[in-house]
Design an enzyme around this catalytic site. Structure first.
Site, PDB file in Angstrom:
ATOM      1  CG  ASP A 161       0.068   0.058   2.604  1.00 48.26           C
ATOM      2  OD1 ASP A 161       0.979  -0.591   2.385  1.00 48.26           O
ATOM      3  OD2 ASP A 161      -0.898   0.929   3.817  1.00 48.26           O
ATOM      4  CD  GLU A 162       4.624   3.749   2.555  1.00 53.70           C
ATOM      5  OE1 GLU A 162       5.262   4.348   3.471  1.00 53.70           O
ATOM      6  OE2 GLU A 162       4.342   2.889   4.006  1.00 53.70           O
TER       7      GLU A 162
END
Length: 360
Positions: free
Chosen positions: A104-105
């Protein structure tokens, strides 16, 4: 040339995917993780849950005490991976200089991108809009001249925010930052800095490099640079995986070595599956195998040895070695491999390809 770095961070990613797939979950305290009666921990939670003080890595039992109405869902990793792949595909429309940090990053270097007239701010704005429309979750983004500042910026207006630190604003912005915002400055280091009269990065700048290195060792160099907004790290698309592992926290302690050996078997199968999945995307060379244990008193130990692959018998031997160190019930058991760096792996293959010397 001033670089243009974007740090994108999905807002409470696992929980966001769950709320996207089941809109009835929106507006209620929600977490993803293990169940309280199974010694689970919280992987992530939505902002309604965070309002009760719940956070990632908190024991699920503690989270439920803070919020009795908390709904805890088990992780659905395939759905999370699918959402992550769609997000990464959107990033690739703007640059191939992408450094994923997790599902997610990611960091994006858009310095040479021609999209949106070359404006990093407009690129970040467009990426966020596309992810919201196409994937159905929100992403916070930070735009800055380096990775350190871009990461701080992405957290500045969470959730669902965009914050830009322009080159001309770096000095004043960083000077006002509390030292706790510097990566690596935890409670202990912050207290040591406060004892020196340092509360902000501006205060930290009054200390010479030699003084900081004397007090904090090699970390002193990092403090000296970051309090001035300096970060020369590049976005690395080929960020190397260093290890692969699996672990389980058990509802009931494993009381004997035989219990641990029985629990090791399914972990080895999961590890094999994870290694096979990882090899589909990149070449991997195993250098070591390890067994990790957390005992009932929360003490930990790891036993490891050189290896060319995952040998169940070698893992059992390491398990026996680790268990014998404390001879206490085991609450968590893990097994994994450490990987050889790509450069070393290439060198080994080079020599392996050489023909054997002919006899004289």
């Amino acid at each position: 040339m001033t670089r243009k770095i974007i740090h994108c961070d999905c807002d409470c990613f696992y929980a966001s995917v769950e709320m996207r797939d089941d809109p009835s979950l929106r507006g209620r305290p929600l977490a993803v993780g293990g169940q309280p009666d199974q010694r689970g921990v919280i992987a992530t939670c939505n902002y309604e849950a965070r309002a009760f003080g719940i956070r990632s890595a908190m024991p699920s039992g503690q989270a439920v005490k803070l919020c009795p109405d908390l709904l805890i869902l088990p992780p659905a990793m395939e759905r999370y991976r699918e959402a992550s792949q769609r997000i990464m595909a959107i990033y690739r429309d703007y640059t191939d200089q992408i450094e994923p940090l997790s599902l997610d990053e990611a960091y994006l270097d858009v310095s040479d991108s021609g999209r949106c007239g070359g404006s990093a701010t407009l690129i970040a704005r467009e990426i966020r809009a596309r992810i919201a429309a196409d994937v159905g979750i929100t992403v916070s983004a930070g735009v800055a001249p380096n990775k350190f500042l871009a990461k701080i910026a992405s957290d500045w207006r969470k959730p669902d925010g965009l914050f830009v630190i322009r080159p001309d604003d770096v000095d004043a912005f960083v000077a006002a930052l509390p030292v706790e915002r510097l990566f690596g400055v935890g409670k202990v280091t912050a207290e040591r800095l406060r004892a020196l009269g340092v509360d902000t990065c501006g205060d930290l700048r009054t200390h010479a490099l030699a003084d900081l290195c004397d007090r904090f060792g090699v970390f002193g160099q990092r403090l000296y640079e970051r309090c001035r907004g300096i970060d020369t790290r590049e976005v690395c698309p080929d960020r190397e995986r260093k290890s692969i592992s699996v672990e389980t926290t058990y509802t009931r302690d494993l009381k004997t070595l035989a219990d641990c050996e029985a629990a090791l078997q399914p972990l080895l199968r999961q590890l094999d599956e994870r290694i096979v999945r990882a090899r589909r995307g990149e070449p991997l060379t195993i250098a070591k195998v390890f067994v990790k244990i957390r005992f009932a008193d929360f003490s930990r130990t790891t036993a490891e040895a050189g290896a060319l692959g995952v040998d169940p018998e070698q893992c059992r031997q390491l398990l026996g070695e680790a268990v014998a160190r404390r001879r206490r019930p085991v609450r968590l058991l893990g097994v994994g491999v450490r990987l050889l760096d790509a450069g070393a792996a290439r060198q080994l293959r080079l020599f392996d390809d050489l023909p054997a010397a002919e006899p004289a």
